[in-house]
Scaffold this active site. Sequence first.
Site, PDB file in Angstrom:
ATOM      1  N   ARG A  49     -14.615  -4.197  41.368  1.00  0.00           N
ATOM      2  CA  ARG A  49     -13.171  -4.325  41.845  1.00  0.00           C
ATOM      3  C   ARG A  49     -12.971  -5.866  41.331  1.00  0.00           C
ATOM      4  NH1 ARG A  49     -11.991  -1.759  47.769  1.00  0.00           N
ATOM      5  NH2 ARG A  49     -12.119   0.200  46.999  1.00  0.00           N
ATOM      6  N   ASP A  56     -10.792  -9.333  41.527  1.00  0.00           N
ATOM      7  CA  ASP A  56      -9.697 -10.313  42.336  1.00  0.00           C
ATOM      8  C   ASP A  56      -8.648 -10.773  41.105  1.00  0.00           C
ATOM      9  OD1 ASP A  56     -11.059 -10.070  44.794  1.00  0.00           O
ATOM     10  OD2 ASP A  56     -11.944 -11.441  44.399  1.00  0.00           O
ATOM     11  N   ARG A  69     -18.185 -16.644  42.321  1.00  0.00           N
ATOM     12  CA  ARG A  69     -17.304 -17.977  42.395  1.00  0.00           C
ATOM     13  C   ARG A  69     -17.867 -19.125  43.000  1.00  0.00           C
ATOM     14  NH1 ARG A  69     -11.995 -16.057  43.724  1.00  0.00           N
ATOM     15  NH2 ARG A  69     -10.942 -18.035  43.907  1.00  0.00           N
TER      16      ARG A  69
END
Length: 265
Positions: free
Chosen positions: A50, A52, A197
């Site tokens: 998945r 974001d 990130r």
Amino acid sequence: MKRIVLGLEYAGDAFCGWQSQAHGRTVQDVLEAALGRIAAEPVRLHCAGRTDTGVHASVQVVHFDTCAQRPLSAWVRGVNALLPGTVVVRWSAEADQDFHARYLATERQYRYILHNAPTRPALLAGRVGWFHLPLDEARMAEAAACLVGTHDFSSFRAAGCQSKTPVRVMYEARVGRQGDYLLFDFRANGFLHHMIRNLVGALVYVGKGRYPPSWMGELLQARDRTRAAPTFAADGLYLCGVSYPPRWSLPDDGRIIALPQLPLA
């Protein structure tokens, strides 16, 4: 009942992430709608990873089950005719019922592209990250090397992460420069929520001289998210590789990789 596997590419800044939401502005929503029209029945997708909001994919692998009898080309050309220009099906294949796009993936690979220049990019807005101060890529590469191996990545895990364990095996962590762009490449058996990130944010702190390269090792040992850097922007992050055992007869013997290349424009 057939199990169909698809390879996708999409621009994440056009969607509110992968996972279906009530407003329908996600990759899963638009793709399920298009597949449902071709299949003439509801379709439910399962993805390799998945992504974001704002995160792109040069490679995403999904599967779904259907009773529809269609040639494999219909799941590519037919579906693409119904999709917005920011998402495309690259290939389709048929697999046994025990194939699963998420649970059988042995490796995933991400690339983060960072524009390192005094002013922000305009033509690549939303497609690359940006940092204005000069960054030392040699220091960052040294710091990234600390990440290779089996580690507890709690210091780089989002508070809302639902994974049962913070331990991951990092096979590759590299930083290199191409002109004004820095390329961060990570390959592991899996990733935690916001892990890439958060790693990029910490490496930027090293690159601008705030901490030495050894700080990355200290963060791994600390297992404390509050001691690491803030989460970096999603703009430059690309899911670019997913690997499966070769028995599934997927493209490239299951090692499906498409690194986003510069220039992007």
